[in-house]
Structure formats: structure tokens, C-alpha cells
Design a protein around this motif. Structure first.
Motif, short mmCIF file in Angstrom:
data_model
loop_
_atom_site.label_atom_id
_atom_site.label_comp_id
_atom_site.label_asym_id
_atom_site.label_seq_id
_atom_site.Cartn_x
_atom_site.Cartn_y
_atom_site.Cartn_z
N VAL A 1 112.61 56.80 98.64
CA VAL A 1 113.82 57.04 98.05
C VAL A 1 114.75 55.93 98.04
O VAL A 1 115.54 55.65 97.17
N GLY B 1 108.68 63.48 93.17
CA GLY B 1 108.38 64.73 93.93
C GLY B 1 109.77 65.68 94.02
O GLY B 1 110.75 64.90 94.18
N PRO B 2 109.40 66.79 94.15
CA PRO B 2 110.86 67.56 94.16
C PRO B 2 111.87 67.42 95.41
O PRO B 2 112.94 67.24 95.32
N VAL B 3 111.07 67.28 96.62
CA VAL B 3 111.92 66.98 97.94
C VAL B 3 112.62 65.48 98.04
O VAL B 3 113.94 65.32 98.16
N ASN B 4 111.83 64.54 97.46
CA ASN B 4 112.31 63.16 97.63
C ASN B 4 113.41 63.08 96.56
O ASN B 4 114.29 62.48 96.28
N VAL C 1 112.66 63.77 89.64
CA VAL C 1 112.07 64.65 90.44
C VAL C 1 110.44 64.84 90.22
O VAL C 1 109.74 64.72 91.12
N ALA D 1 115.22 65.36 95.11
CA ALA D 1 116.38 66.20 95.29
C ALA D 1 117.15 65.11 96.42
O ALA D 1 118.43 65.38 96.29
N ILE D 2 116.55 64.65 97.14
CA ILE D 2 117.27 63.82 98.17
C ILE D 2 117.92 62.61 97.25
O ILE D 2 119.26 62.49 97.97
N THR E 1 111.68 59.59 109.30
CA THR E 1 111.99 60.25 108.15
C THR E 1 110.63 60.07 107.07
O THR E 1 109.97 59.10 107.09
N ASP E 2 110.33 60.95 106.27
CA ASP E 2 109.25 60.95 105.37
C ASP E 2 109.57 60.60 104.03
O ASP E 2 108.89 60.18 103.15
N TRP E 3 110.82 60.29 103.81
CA TRP E 3 111.34 60.19 102.47
C TRP E 3 111.99 58.85 102.45
O TRP E 3 112.26 58.45 101.30
#
Length: 227
Positions: free
Chosen positions: A150, A96-99, A92, A101-102, A144-146
Motif C-alpha cells: 500500500v 486486493g480488497p483489503v489492501n 481494489v 480498502a486500506i 503489518t501485512d499491507w
């Protein structure tokens, strides 16, 4: 003064995690100070020279030091769960939090597919289907942005270890706890070192605290020194 589960501790601790018979799973306060001083010196060098800064290794150094300090004093049964949580926290922080978490959700999903109440061929087919979908996303078939952040890390976690893990499940070779299974995939260096050596699953389980804790920690310091 010894860590919980120190000298004379039984080989089996709560939670079903087993250490080798006769191995000392705790360390003394003096041993902890010596090891902590070595780790602090190594991490200062990492920060000073910006080693693997583009992968976030430099930013992870405070977390790694605190993680070692906590892990060394935990009871044996809590160490693997903490190890998994520490790796998830690094994911995390670095992605980053979003990537992050994914990646964690995808990783848990892949492990979950390995344990579907279905024949092994069906589980393998489901994993291959998910892998194909992720490959298509990574190749730009879906916006997608991740994916660029990821999927390379996810691939480094599962590319080879997943085959060894599925083989072990298919042959019913190695009973393990949930923490042991997740810990096999959530290894602390993985988030910032995607080019990662193959780790044999059976060896990973068999060698857990196969020697005294101080010797294991000291070997880890040597590995960090050698890069």
C-alpha cells in the motif's frame, strides 16, 4: 448521434464542473468507434507482450476499455465522479480488497486532513505526523501485512501533488468541487504506475476539457502508444 453534452453544450454542466468555452465535450458515434478500435488494439498489444504485468497493467486492460466506453457517453457532470470510482475500482482489483480498502481510506484521510477546520500549520503538522507513522510502519517498526503493497502506491499519489494541493488551499487560488479534488489524486494510471509525473493542481483544473473531447481522447491514445 452525439454523446450527452455534445455539440453546442454549454460550458458549465450540472455539478459545477466547467469545460472551456466553445469546446465540444461530447463525441459522435463514429468518433467513438474509431477511438475504441485504437484503444482495443493498444490493450491487445499490452496483453500479448505482458507489459507491466508485475504491476497489474495487463489485468487492468478490460476495466480500462469498459471505463473509457462508459466515460465517453456520460454527461459532463458525471465524468469526474466516475473517473474517481474507476480508479478506486482499479486499486481494489490490483491490490486486493483489503489492501485496496486500506489505501483508499488512507488517501481519503490525507485529503480530509488538508481540509481540517484549523490553521494551515496545524493541518500540515497532522499530515506530517501521519506520514511519519506510515514511514515507521514501512520501515518495519510495526508488523503489518499491507504496508509493502500500500505505502509505495500511496506515496506516489501524494508525494508531490500534496504539496501543490496544500499551497493552492493556503492561497485560496482555485475553487473546485469534491470530484475535482479527489480526481486530482485518484488518477487512473497511478495504481499500476507508481513512478508518476508531477501533475500541477492549477493546470489540472484549468485544462479540464480545454479542447474538444475527441482531441483529448486522441492525445490519450498517443500517450498509451508511447508508453
Amino acid at each position: 448521434m452525439a454523446a450527452p453534452g455534445g455539440v453546442g453544450a454549454p460550458s458549465r454542466d450540472r455539478g459545477g464542473v466547467r469545460a472551456a468555452e466553445g469546446s465540444r465535450v461530447g463525441i459522435t458515434f463514429f468518433e467513438f468507434v474509431v477511438l475504441a478500435a485504437q484503444l482495443a488494439a493498444l490493450l491487445v498489444v499490452v496483453r500479448f507482450y505482458g507489459i507491466e504485468s508485475e504491476r497489474g497493467y495487463v489485468h487492468a486492460t478490460p476495466i480500462l476499455f469498459v471505463g473509457f466506453a462508459v466515460h465517453a457517453w456520460l454527461p459532463l457532470a458525471w465524468r469526474l465522479p466516475f473517473f474517481v470510482v474507476l480508479t478506486a475500482a482499479l486499486v481494489v482489483v490490483l491490490l486486493g480488497p483489503v489492501n485496496g480498502a486500506i489505501l483508499i481510506l488512507l488517501a481519503l484521510g490525507i485529503v480530509g486532513l488538508c481540509h481540517l477546520p484549523a490553521p494551515m500549520w496545524a493541518r500540515v503538522a497532522a499530515i506530517l505526523a501521519l506520514g511519519g507513522a506510515l514511514a515507521a510502519i514501512h520501515l518495519g517498526r510495526a508488523a503489518t501485512d499491507w504496508s509493502a503493497v500500500v505505502i509505495p502506491v500511496l506515496g506516489s499519489i501524494f508525494m508531490f501533488r500534496l504539496m501543490l494541493y496544500l499551497y493552492d488551499l493556503a492561497t485560496h487560488r482555485s475553487p473546485a468541487t469534491v470530484a475535482q479534488r479527489l480526481g486530482y489524486f485518484f488518477l487512473v494510471p497511478n495504481p499500476f504506475f507508481p513512478l508518476f509525473p508531477v501533475v500541477d493542481y492549477a493546470t489540472y483544473l484549468r485544462s479540464y476539457y480545454a479542447r474538444d473531447a475527441v482531441d483529448i481522447y486522441q492525445k490519450g491514445m498517443s500517450w498509451i502508444l508511447r508508453g
